[in-house]
Design an enzyme around this catalytic site. Structure first.
Site, PDB file in Angstrom:
ATOM      1  N   SER A 195      17.641  -5.354  -4.668  1.00  0.00           N
ATOM      2  CA  SER A 195      17.865  -6.721  -5.115  1.00  0.00           C
ATOM      3  C   SER A 195      17.749  -6.811  -6.620  1.00  0.00           C
ATOM      4  O   SER A 195      17.126  -5.980  -7.264  1.00  0.00           O
ATOM      5  CB  SER A 195      16.872  -7.669  -4.460  1.00  0.00           C
ATOM      6  OG  SER A 195      15.634  -7.551  -5.121  1.00  0.00           O
ATOM      7  N   LYS A 196      18.374  -7.835  -7.131  1.00  0.00           N
ATOM      8  CA  LYS A 196      18.340  -8.084  -8.560  1.00  0.00           C
ATOM      9  C   LYS A 196      16.896  -8.329  -8.984  1.00  0.00           C
ATOM     10  O   LYS A 196      16.453  -7.879 -10.027  1.00  0.00           O
ATOM     11  CB  LYS A 196      19.191  -9.318  -8.824  1.00  0.00           C
ATOM     12  CG  LYS A 196      19.308  -9.702 -10.268  1.00  0.00           C
ATOM     13  CD  LYS A 196      20.155 -10.950 -10.374  1.00  0.00           C
ATOM     14  CE  LYS A 196      20.241 -11.417 -11.816  1.00  0.00           C
ATOM     15  NZ  LYS A 196      20.958 -12.674 -11.919  1.00  0.00           N
ATOM     16  N   ARG A 197      16.182  -9.037  -8.116  1.00  0.00           N
ATOM     17  CA  ARG A 197      14.802  -9.384  -8.445  1.00  0.00           C
ATOM     18  C   ARG A 197      13.933  -8.141  -8.616  1.00  0.00           C
ATOM     19  O   ARG A 197      13.045  -8.100  -9.446  1.00  0.00           O
ATOM     20  CB  ARG A 197      14.225 -10.308  -7.373  1.00  0.00           C
ATOM     21  CG  ARG A 197      13.466 -11.455  -7.982  1.00  0.00           C
ATOM     22  CD  ARG A 197      13.004 -12.463  -6.947  1.00  0.00           C
ATOM     23  NE  ARG A 197      14.062 -12.819  -6.009  1.00  0.00           N
ATOM     24  CZ  ARG A 197      13.865 -12.957  -4.697  1.00  0.00           C
ATOM     25  NH1 ARG A 197      12.674 -12.759  -4.183  1.00  0.00           N
ATOM     26  NH2 ARG A 197      14.860 -13.306  -3.917  1.00  0.00           N
TER      27      ARG A 197
END
Ligand code: GLU
Length: 472
Positions: free
Chosen positions: A252-254
Protein backbone atom coordinates in the site's frame (compact mmCIF):
# COMPACT_ATOMS: atom_id res chain seq x y z
CA UNK A 1 -16.87 -10.19 -30.45
CA UNK A 2 -13.25 -9.96 -29.38
CA UNK A 3 -12.38 -9.14 -25.81
CA UNK A 4 -12.86 -5.65 -24.40
CA UNK A 5 -11.28 -4.96 -21.04
CA UNK A 6 -10.98 -1.85 -18.95
CA UNK A 7 -8.58 -0.45 -16.45
CA UNK A 8 -10.59 1.53 -13.93
CA UNK A 9 -8.38 3.42 -11.51
CA UNK A 10 -9.30 6.27 -9.25
CA UNK A 11 -7.48 9.46 -10.26
CA UNK A 12 -5.19 9.61 -7.25
CA UNK A 13 -2.03 10.56 -9.14
CA UNK A 14 -0.33 7.45 -7.86
CA UNK A 15 0.09 4.12 -9.60
CA UNK A 16 0.55 1.40 -7.15
CA UNK A 17 2.42 -1.55 -8.62
CA UNK A 18 -0.49 -3.86 -7.71
CA UNK A 19 -2.75 -1.60 -9.78
CA UNK A 20 -0.30 -1.61 -12.61
CA UNK A 21 -0.19 -5.39 -12.55
CA UNK A 22 -3.99 -5.45 -12.90
CA UNK A 23 -3.73 -3.09 -15.85
CA UNK A 24 -1.15 -5.35 -17.48
CA UNK A 25 -3.38 -8.41 -17.07
CA UNK A 26 -6.29 -6.45 -18.53
CA UNK A 27 -4.23 -5.29 -21.44
CA UNK A 28 -2.97 -8.80 -22.16
CA UNK A 29 -6.43 -10.39 -22.04
CA UNK A 30 -7.66 -7.84 -24.59
CA UNK A 31 -4.65 -7.97 -26.87
CA UNK A 32 -4.26 -11.74 -26.77
CA UNK A 33 -7.70 -11.81 -28.29
CA UNK A 34 -7.09 -8.92 -30.71
CA UNK A 35 -9.50 -6.77 -28.71
CA UNK A 36 -9.62 -3.36 -27.06
CA UNK A 37 -8.27 -1.97 -23.84
CA UNK A 38 -10.18 0.90 -22.23
CA UNK A 39 -9.39 3.39 -19.53
CA UNK A 40 -12.21 4.48 -17.27
CA UNK A 41 -11.66 6.99 -14.52
CA UNK A 42 -13.50 6.12 -11.33
CA UNK A 43 -13.74 9.49 -9.65
CA UNK A 44 -17.03 9.20 -7.79
CA UNK A 45 -15.09 9.73 -4.60
CA UNK A 46 -14.24 13.32 -5.39
CA UNK A 47 -12.10 13.69 -2.27
CA UNK A 48 -9.41 11.44 -3.69
CA UNK A 49 -9.16 13.30 -6.96
CA UNK A 50 -5.79 14.79 -7.90
CA UNK A 51 -5.09 17.36 -10.60
CA UNK A 52 -3.27 15.92 -13.60
CA UNK A 53 -4.02 12.34 -12.61
CA UNK A 54 -5.41 11.39 -16.01
CA UNK A 55 -2.27 12.56 -17.81
CA UNK A 56 -0.30 10.66 -15.24
CA UNK A 57 -2.17 7.42 -15.98
CA UNK A 58 -1.78 7.86 -19.73
CA UNK A 59 1.87 8.58 -19.28
CA UNK A 60 2.43 5.53 -17.09
CA UNK A 61 0.66 3.15 -19.45
CA UNK A 62 2.44 4.70 -22.38
CA UNK A 63 5.85 4.18 -20.74
CA UNK A 64 4.84 0.56 -20.19
CA UNK A 65 4.01 0.19 -23.84
CA UNK A 66 0.28 -0.27 -23.31
CA UNK A 67 -1.86 1.72 -25.68
CA UNK A 68 -5.28 2.83 -24.51
CA UNK A 69 -7.79 2.23 -27.28
CA UNK A 70 -10.60 4.15 -25.62
CA UNK A 71 -10.45 6.52 -22.71
CA UNK A 72 -10.93 10.15 -21.64
CA UNK A 73 -8.23 11.46 -24.00
CA UNK A 74 -8.93 8.97 -26.76
CA UNK A 75 -12.70 8.60 -26.71
CA UNK A 76 -14.50 5.84 -28.56
CA UNK A 77 -18.24 5.34 -28.97
CA UNK A 78 -19.09 4.60 -25.36
CA UNK A 79 -18.04 7.70 -23.47
CA UNK A 80 -17.80 9.68 -21.38
CA UNK A 81 -15.01 7.65 -19.83
CA UNK A 82 -14.94 9.61 -16.59
CA UNK A 83 -17.57 8.57 -14.08
CA UNK A 84 -18.29 12.04 -12.73
CA UNK A 85 -19.41 12.95 -16.26
CA UNK A 86 -21.87 10.05 -16.30
CA UNK A 87 -24.01 11.04 -13.33
CA UNK A 88 -27.19 11.32 -15.39
CA UNK A 89 -26.67 7.84 -16.76
CA UNK A 90 -26.48 6.29 -13.29
CA UNK A 91 -29.54 8.21 -12.14
CA UNK A 92 -31.51 7.03 -15.14
CA UNK A 93 -30.62 3.39 -14.57
CA UNK A 94 -31.19 3.56 -10.83
CA UNK A 95 -34.66 4.96 -11.46
CA UNK A 96 -35.31 2.23 -14.01
CA UNK A 97 -34.54 -0.34 -11.33
CA UNK A 98 -36.93 1.38 -8.95
CA UNK A 99 -39.66 1.18 -11.59
CA UNK A 100 -38.92 -2.50 -12.07
CA UNK A 101 -39.23 -3.08 -8.33
CA UNK A 102 -35.58 -4.13 -7.99
CA UNK A 103 -34.53 -1.05 -6.07
CA UNK A 104 -36.18 1.46 -3.78
CA UNK A 105 -35.87 4.93 -2.34
CA UNK A 106 -34.56 5.00 1.17
CA UNK A 107 -35.09 8.12 3.25
CA UNK A 108 -33.51 6.88 6.45
CA UNK A 109 -31.57 9.63 8.14
CA UNK A 110 -28.10 9.12 9.54
CA UNK A 111 -29.52 8.92 13.10
CA UNK A 112 -31.88 6.12 12.08
CA UNK A 113 -29.00 4.18 10.61
CA UNK A 114 -26.97 4.84 13.73
CA UNK A 115 -29.76 3.32 15.84
CA UNK A 116 -29.79 0.28 13.58
CA UNK A 117 -26.05 -0.06 14.00
CA UNK A 118 -26.31 0.13 17.77
CA UNK A 119 -29.08 -2.45 17.73
CA UNK A 120 -26.90 -4.83 15.72
CA UNK A 121 -23.96 -4.18 18.02
CA UNK A 122 -26.06 -5.07 21.06
CA UNK A 123 -27.29 -8.24 19.39
CA UNK A 124 -23.74 -8.96 18.21
CA UNK A 125 -24.87 -9.43 14.64
CA UNK A 126 -23.21 -7.83 11.63
CA UNK A 127 -24.81 -4.56 10.69
CA UNK A 128 -27.11 -4.70 7.73
CA UNK A 129 -29.72 -2.18 6.66
CA UNK A 130 -33.04 -3.69 7.67
CA UNK A 131 -34.92 -2.79 4.49
CA UNK A 132 -37.62 -0.72 6.21
CA UNK A 133 -37.95 1.79 3.38
CA UNK A 134 -38.73 -1.00 0.94
CA UNK A 135 -42.15 -1.15 2.59
CA UNK A 136 -43.07 2.48 2.01
CA UNK A 137 -46.22 2.99 -0.01
CA UNK A 138 -46.25 4.83 -3.29
CA UNK A 139 -48.02 7.75 -1.58
CA UNK A 140 -45.53 7.92 1.26
CA UNK A 141 -42.67 7.99 -1.22
CA UNK A 142 -44.26 10.71 -3.32
CA UNK A 143 -44.96 12.78 -0.24
CA UNK A 144 -41.35 12.54 0.92
CA UNK A 145 -40.00 13.35 -2.51
CA UNK A 146 -42.33 16.31 -2.73
CA UNK A 147 -41.07 17.56 0.63
CA UNK A 148 -37.55 17.39 -0.71
CA UNK A 149 -36.43 14.77 1.79
CA UNK A 150 -32.96 13.43 1.10
CA UNK A 151 -32.83 9.88 -0.20
CA UNK A 152 -30.56 7.19 -1.48
CA UNK A 153 -31.53 4.38 -3.84
CA UNK A 154 -30.94 0.87 -2.55
CA UNK A 155 -30.81 -2.41 -4.38
CA UNK A 156 -33.52 -4.84 -3.25
CA UNK A 157 -31.86 -8.17 -2.57
CA UNK A 158 -33.66 -11.50 -2.70
CA UNK A 159 -34.18 -12.78 0.86
CA UNK A 160 -33.95 -16.48 0.08
CA UNK A 161 -31.94 -18.75 -2.17
CA UNK A 162 -28.30 -18.75 -3.17
CA UNK A 163 -26.41 -16.69 -5.71
CA UNK A 164 -23.53 -18.28 -7.57
CA UNK A 165 -20.95 -16.41 -9.58
CA UNK A 166 -18.26 -18.05 -11.64
CA UNK A 167 -14.78 -16.64 -11.52
CA UNK A 168 -12.02 -17.85 -13.84
CA UNK A 169 -9.42 -17.91 -11.07
CA UNK A 170 -11.46 -18.77 -7.98
CA UNK A 171 -14.15 -20.98 -9.48
CA UNK A 172 -17.75 -20.80 -8.25
CA UNK A 173 -18.44 -18.30 -5.52
CA UNK A 174 -21.69 -19.00 -3.65
CA UNK A 175 -23.49 -16.75 -1.19
CA UNK A 176 -26.74 -17.10 0.70
CA UNK A 177 -28.91 -14.25 -0.51
CA UNK A 178 -30.09 -13.50 3.01
CA UNK A 179 -26.63 -12.14 3.90
CA UNK A 180 -26.68 -9.65 1.06
CA UNK A 181 -27.44 -6.16 2.24
CA UNK A 182 -29.76 -3.88 0.31
CA UNK A 183 -26.75 -1.89 -0.77
CA UNK A 184 -26.80 1.75 -1.78
CA UNK A 185 -26.63 2.30 -5.53
CA UNK A 186 -27.11 6.03 -5.65
CA UNK A 187 -26.00 8.28 -2.83
CA UNK A 188 -27.95 11.28 -1.56
CA UNK A 189 -25.61 13.62 -3.45
CA UNK A 190 -26.63 11.91 -6.69
CA UNK A 191 -23.31 10.13 -7.09
CA UNK A 192 -23.35 6.39 -7.66
CA UNK A 193 -21.47 3.96 -5.46
CA UNK A 194 -18.69 1.94 -7.01
CA UNK A 195 -20.95 -1.10 -6.59
CA UNK A 196 -23.48 0.37 -8.97
CA UNK A 197 -21.34 2.37 -11.38
CA UNK A 198 -19.03 -0.52 -12.22
CA UNK A 199 -21.96 -2.62 -13.44
CA UNK A 200 -23.62 0.12 -15.47
CA UNK A 201 -20.35 1.18 -17.04
CA UNK A 202 -19.08 -2.30 -17.79
CA UNK A 203 -22.34 -3.11 -19.51
CA UNK A 204 -22.65 0.12 -21.47
CA UNK A 205 -18.99 -0.01 -22.49
CA UNK A 206 -19.40 -3.60 -23.73
CA UNK A 207 -16.76 -4.96 -21.41
CA UNK A 208 -16.35 -8.70 -21.88
CA UNK A 209 -13.81 -9.48 -19.15
CA UNK A 210 -13.56 -7.81 -15.77
CA UNK A 211 -10.14 -8.21 -14.21
CA UNK A 212 -9.62 -6.76 -10.77
CA UNK A 213 -8.25 -7.39 -7.30
CA UNK A 214 -9.84 -10.23 -5.37
CA UNK A 215 -11.09 -7.84 -2.71
CA UNK A 216 -14.07 -7.41 -5.04
CA UNK A 217 -14.81 -11.10 -5.34
CA UNK A 218 -17.19 -11.31 -2.39
CA UNK A 219 -19.21 -8.39 -3.76
CA UNK A 220 -19.57 -9.88 -7.20
CA UNK A 221 -22.80 -11.84 -6.52
CA UNK A 222 -24.45 -8.46 -5.84
CA UNK A 223 -23.23 -7.17 -9.17
CA UNK A 224 -24.59 -10.22 -10.90
CA UNK A 225 -28.00 -9.62 -9.38
CA UNK A 226 -27.91 -6.19 -11.00
CA UNK A 227 -27.05 -7.69 -14.39
CA UNK A 228 -29.90 -10.13 -13.93
CA UNK A 229 -32.32 -7.41 -12.90
CA UNK A 230 -31.60 -5.51 -16.10
CA UNK A 231 -31.61 -8.69 -18.16
CA UNK A 232 -27.99 -8.10 -19.19
CA UNK A 233 -25.29 -10.65 -19.70
CA UNK A 234 -22.60 -10.49 -17.02
CA UNK A 235 -18.95 -10.29 -18.10
CA UNK A 236 -16.36 -13.00 -17.48
CA UNK A 237 -14.84 -12.38 -14.06
CA UNK A 238 -11.15 -12.75 -13.43
CA UNK A 239 -10.25 -11.79 -9.88
CA UNK A 240 -6.55 -11.71 -9.23
CA UNK A 241 -4.69 -12.43 -6.00
CA UNK A 242 -3.20 -9.68 -3.93
CA UNK A 243 0.38 -8.56 -4.11
CA UNK A 244 1.98 -8.70 -0.68
CA UNK A 245 5.04 -6.89 0.56
CA UNK A 246 7.96 -8.84 2.00
CA UNK A 247 6.37 -8.32 5.45
CA UNK A 248 3.34 -10.33 4.34
CA UNK A 249 1.04 -7.30 4.32
CA UNK A 250 -0.85 -6.02 1.35
CA UNK A 251 1.24 -3.48 -0.57
CA UNK A 252 0.00 0.00 0.00
CA UNK A 253 0.93 3.58 -0.51
CA UNK A 254 0.58 4.11 3.21
CA UNK A 255 3.24 1.51 3.95
CA UNK A 256 5.58 3.42 1.66
CA UNK A 257 5.59 0.61 -0.87
CA UNK A 258 6.95 1.48 -4.25
CA UNK A 259 4.78 2.99 -6.90
CA UNK A 260 5.56 2.69 -10.59
CA UNK A 261 6.90 6.25 -10.71
CA UNK A 262 9.16 5.71 -7.71
CA UNK A 263 10.69 2.74 -9.46
CA UNK A 264 10.91 4.56 -12.76
CA UNK A 265 12.67 7.49 -11.11
CA UNK A 266 15.12 5.15 -9.43
CA UNK A 267 16.08 3.82 -12.85
CA UNK A 268 14.00 0.73 -13.38
CA UNK A 269 13.10 0.18 -17.02
CA UNK A 270 9.36 0.00 -17.67
CA UNK A 271 9.81 -3.14 -19.78
CA UNK A 272 11.56 -4.85 -16.86
CA UNK A 273 8.88 -3.70 -14.41
CA UNK A 274 6.16 -5.06 -16.69
CA UNK A 275 7.98 -8.35 -17.13
CA UNK A 276 8.47 -8.70 -13.40
CA UNK A 277 4.91 -7.73 -12.48
CA UNK A 278 3.26 -10.06 -14.93
CA UNK A 279 4.98 -12.96 -13.25
CA UNK A 280 3.53 -11.94 -9.89
CA UNK A 281 0.59 -14.29 -9.83
CA UNK A 282 0.85 -15.56 -13.38
CA UNK A 283 3.11 -18.31 -14.63
CA UNK A 284 3.87 -19.04 -18.24
CA UNK A 285 3.80 -22.57 -19.61
CA UNK A 286 7.58 -22.63 -20.14
CA UNK A 287 10.51 -21.84 -17.89
CA UNK A 288 11.31 -18.76 -19.87
CA UNK A 289 11.38 -15.67 -17.65
CA UNK A 290 12.16 -12.80 -19.97
CA UNK A 291 9.22 -11.69 -22.08
CA UNK A 292 8.73 -8.74 -24.36
CA UNK A 293 5.25 -7.26 -24.54
CA UNK A 294 4.68 -9.08 -27.83
CA UNK A 295 5.68 -12.41 -26.28
CA UNK A 296 3.36 -11.74 -23.37
CA UNK A 297 0.47 -10.95 -25.66
CA UNK A 298 1.08 -14.19 -27.51
CA UNK A 299 1.52 -16.35 -24.43
CA UNK A 300 -0.82 -14.88 -21.85
CA UNK A 301 -3.35 -17.38 -20.62
CA UNK A 302 -5.78 -16.47 -17.83
CA UNK A 303 -6.00 -20.10 -16.80
CA UNK A 304 -2.47 -19.81 -15.49
CA UNK A 305 -3.23 -17.04 -12.98
CA UNK A 306 -2.67 -18.34 -9.48
CA UNK A 307 -5.08 -18.06 -6.56
CA UNK A 308 -2.37 -17.53 -3.99
CA UNK A 309 -1.08 -14.11 -3.14
CA UNK A 310 2.16 -13.10 -4.77
CA UNK A 311 5.03 -11.49 -2.89
CA UNK A 312 6.73 -8.40 -4.21
CA UNK A 313 10.46 -8.92 -4.07
CA UNK A 314 12.66 -5.97 -5.00
CA UNK A 315 15.70 -8.26 -5.42
CA UNK A 316 13.92 -10.24 -8.11
CA UNK A 317 12.85 -7.02 -9.80
CA UNK A 318 16.49 -5.93 -9.73
CA UNK A 319 17.46 -9.18 -11.38
CA UNK A 320 15.04 -8.48 -14.22
CA UNK A 321 16.09 -4.88 -14.48
CA UNK A 322 19.74 -5.89 -14.65
CA UNK A 323 18.89 -8.27 -17.50
CA UNK A 324 16.99 -5.58 -19.36
CA UNK A 325 19.78 -3.03 -18.87
CA UNK A 326 22.15 -5.57 -20.34
CA UNK A 327 19.94 -6.05 -23.36
CA UNK A 328 20.21 -2.34 -24.25
CA UNK A 329 22.65 -1.37 -26.98
CA UNK A 330 25.61 0.65 -25.66
CA UNK A 331 24.09 3.75 -27.10
CA UNK A 332 20.69 3.14 -25.51
CA UNK A 333 22.38 2.28 -22.26
CA UNK A 334 24.32 5.56 -22.14
CA UNK A 335 21.18 7.52 -22.87
CA UNK A 336 19.38 5.68 -20.11
CA UNK A 337 22.01 5.85 -17.38
CA UNK A 338 23.56 9.28 -17.94
CA UNK A 339 20.76 11.27 -16.24
CA UNK A 340 21.18 9.27 -13.03
CA UNK A 341 24.83 10.17 -12.56
CA UNK A 342 24.94 12.90 -9.94
CA UNK A 343 28.71 13.43 -9.68
CA UNK A 344 30.06 16.62 -11.16
CA UNK A 345 31.61 15.73 -14.51
CA UNK A 346 31.86 19.24 -15.88
CA UNK A 347 35.65 19.00 -16.07
CA UNK A 348 35.63 15.56 -17.73
CA UNK A 349 35.46 14.73 -21.39
CA UNK A 350 32.40 13.07 -22.83
CA UNK A 351 34.56 10.15 -23.81
CA UNK A 352 35.67 9.73 -20.21
CA UNK A 353 32.12 9.83 -18.89
CA UNK A 354 30.91 7.34 -21.49
CA UNK A 355 33.75 4.99 -20.76
CA UNK A 356 33.05 5.18 -17.03
CA UNK A 357 29.35 4.44 -17.50
CA UNK A 358 29.93 1.69 -20.01
CA UNK A 359 32.19 -0.39 -17.79
CA UNK A 360 29.34 -0.65 -15.29
CA UNK A 361 26.73 -1.81 -17.76
CA UNK A 362 27.25 -5.39 -16.65
CA UNK A 363 26.97 -4.56 -12.98
CA UNK A 364 24.04 -2.23 -12.74
CA UNK A 365 20.70 -3.21 -11.18
CA UNK A 366 19.02 0.19 -11.52
CA UNK A 367 19.94 3.62 -12.82
CA UNK A 368 20.62 5.47 -9.57
CA UNK A 369 22.88 2.69 -8.40
CA UNK A 370 25.52 4.02 -10.76
CA UNK A 371 26.47 6.55 -8.07
CA UNK A 372 27.23 3.78 -5.59
CA UNK A 373 29.53 2.11 -8.10
CA UNK A 374 31.63 4.93 -9.50
CA UNK A 375 32.64 6.70 -6.28
CA UNK A 376 36.31 5.73 -6.54
CA UNK A 377 36.69 7.87 -9.65
CA UNK A 378 35.55 11.03 -7.94
CA UNK A 379 37.14 10.87 -4.52
CA UNK A 380 40.04 13.21 -4.02
CA UNK A 381 41.25 11.53 -0.89
CA UNK A 382 41.72 7.85 -0.74
CA UNK A 383 41.57 5.77 2.36
CA UNK A 384 43.67 2.68 2.65
CA UNK A 385 42.38 0.28 5.28
CA UNK A 386 44.64 -1.33 7.86
CA UNK A 387 44.38 -4.72 6.13
CA UNK A 388 45.33 -3.23 2.80
CA UNK A 389 48.19 -1.33 4.37
CA UNK A 390 49.38 -4.65 5.80
CA UNK A 391 49.07 -6.25 2.42
CA UNK A 392 51.25 -3.57 0.86
CA UNK A 393 53.95 -4.44 3.39
CA UNK A 394 53.52 -8.15 3.07
CA UNK A 395 55.88 -8.92 0.20
CA UNK A 396 59.23 -7.54 -0.77
CA UNK A 397 58.30 -7.49 -4.48
CA UNK A 398 55.61 -4.86 -3.90
CA UNK A 399 57.74 -1.69 -3.74
CA UNK A 400 59.45 -2.73 -6.95
CA UNK A 401 56.18 -3.45 -8.71
CA UNK A 402 54.82 -0.06 -7.72
CA UNK A 403 57.97 1.74 -8.74
CA UNK A 404 57.98 -0.02 -12.13
CA UNK A 405 54.34 0.85 -12.77
CA UNK A 406 55.10 4.44 -11.99
CA UNK A 407 58.07 4.63 -14.34
CA UNK A 408 56.34 2.82 -17.19
CA UNK A 409 53.09 4.76 -16.90
CA UNK A 410 54.98 8.03 -16.80
CA UNK A 411 56.55 7.15 -20.14
CA UNK A 412 53.21 6.83 -21.95
CA UNK A 413 52.47 9.58 -24.39
CA UNK A 414 48.99 8.25 -25.16
CA UNK A 415 46.82 7.65 -22.13
CA UNK A 416 44.47 4.92 -23.26
CA UNK A 417 43.47 1.49 -22.03
CA UNK A 418 45.40 -0.38 -24.71
CA UNK A 419 48.66 1.32 -23.82
CA UNK A 420 47.93 0.88 -20.14
CA UNK A 421 47.26 -2.85 -20.63
CA UNK A 422 50.58 -3.03 -22.37
CA UNK A 423 52.28 -1.38 -19.38
CA UNK A 424 50.88 -4.08 -17.13
CA UNK A 425 52.53 -6.71 -19.33
CA UNK A 426 55.79 -4.80 -19.24
CA UNK A 427 55.71 -4.58 -15.44
CA UNK A 428 55.02 -8.30 -15.26
CA UNK A 429 57.95 -9.04 -17.52
CA UNK A 430 60.37 -6.66 -15.83
CA UNK A 431 59.59 -7.71 -12.27
CA UNK A 432 58.74 -11.36 -12.85
CA UNK A 433 55.72 -10.85 -10.55
CA UNK A 434 52.28 -12.07 -11.53
CA UNK A 435 48.73 -12.62 -10.24
CA UNK A 436 47.53 -10.91 -7.11
CA UNK A 437 50.94 -9.37 -6.35
CA UNK A 438 50.92 -7.72 -9.76
CA UNK A 439 47.38 -6.27 -9.63
CA UNK A 440 46.51 -5.63 -6.01
CA UNK A 441 49.27 -3.21 -5.04
CA UNK A 442 48.45 -0.77 -7.81
CA UNK A 443 44.70 -1.02 -7.21
CA UNK A 444 45.16 -0.27 -3.53
CA UNK A 445 47.59 2.56 -4.13
CA UNK A 446 45.46 4.36 -6.71
CA UNK A 447 41.94 3.75 -5.36
CA UNK A 448 42.32 2.62 -1.78
CA UNK A 449 40.43 -0.58 -2.44
CA UNK A 450 41.43 -4.00 -3.65
CA UNK A 451 38.74 -4.56 -6.24
CA UNK A 452 37.21 -2.57 -9.07
CA UNK A 453 36.63 -2.72 -12.78
CA UNK A 454 39.23 -4.14 -15.20
CA UNK A 455 42.61 -2.77 -14.13
CA UNK A 456 43.45 -0.89 -17.38
CA UNK A 457 40.00 0.77 -17.22
CA UNK A 458 40.51 1.71 -13.62
CA UNK A 459 43.95 3.21 -14.24
CA UNK A 460 42.72 5.04 -17.32
CA UNK A 461 39.69 6.54 -15.55
CA UNK A 462 41.53 7.67 -12.45
CA UNK A 463 43.75 9.57 -14.84
CA UNK A 464 47.42 10.02 -15.39
CA UNK A 465 48.05 12.80 -12.93
CA UNK A 466 46.31 11.18 -9.97
CA UNK A 467 47.72 7.76 -10.72
CA UNK A 468 51.30 8.99 -10.82
CA UNK A 469 50.82 11.07 -7.71
CA UNK A 470 49.27 8.18 -5.78
CA UNK A 471 52.02 5.80 -6.83
CA UNK A 472 54.63 8.14 -5.44
N1 GLU B 1 -11.75 1.78 -9.06
C1 GLU B 1 -11.58 0.41 -8.65
C2 GLU B 1 -10.20 0.25 -8.05
O1 GLU B 1 -9.33 1.04 -8.35
C3 GLU B 1 -11.70 -0.49 -9.85
C4 GLU B 1 -12.04 -1.89 -9.54
C5 GLU B 1 -12.46 -2.57 -10.84
O2 GLU B 1 -11.60 -2.77 -11.68
O3 GLU B 1 -13.65 -2.84 -11.01
O4 GLU B 1 -10.00 -0.65 -7.25
Amino acid sequence: MSARTRFAPSPTGFMHIGNLRTAIFEYLVAKHDGGEFLLRIEDTDQNRKVEGAIDFIYNTLDLCNMKIDEGPKTPGEYGPYIQSERINIYKEYAEKLVEMGKAYYCFCAEETLEEMREYCDRKKIPFMYDGRCSHLTKEEIEEKLKNGEKYVIRQKMPKTGVSVVHDVVYGDVRVENQVLEDQILLKSDGYPTYNFANVIDDHLMHITHVIRGNEYLAQTPKYNLLYEAFGWEAPTYIHVPMVLGSDGNKLSKRNGDASFMDLYNEGYLPSAIVNYLVLLGWSPATNEEVYSMDDLIKNFDVNRISKSPATYDIKKLQWFNHKYINMLSDEEYLKFVRPYLTYDVSNKTEEWVNKLLTIYKDHLSYGKEINDLVGIFFNDDINISKENEEFLNSDESIPLVIKTYKEELAKLDDWNTEKIANVISIVKEKTGVKGKLLYMPIRIKISGIEHGPELPDEIYLIGREKVLERLS
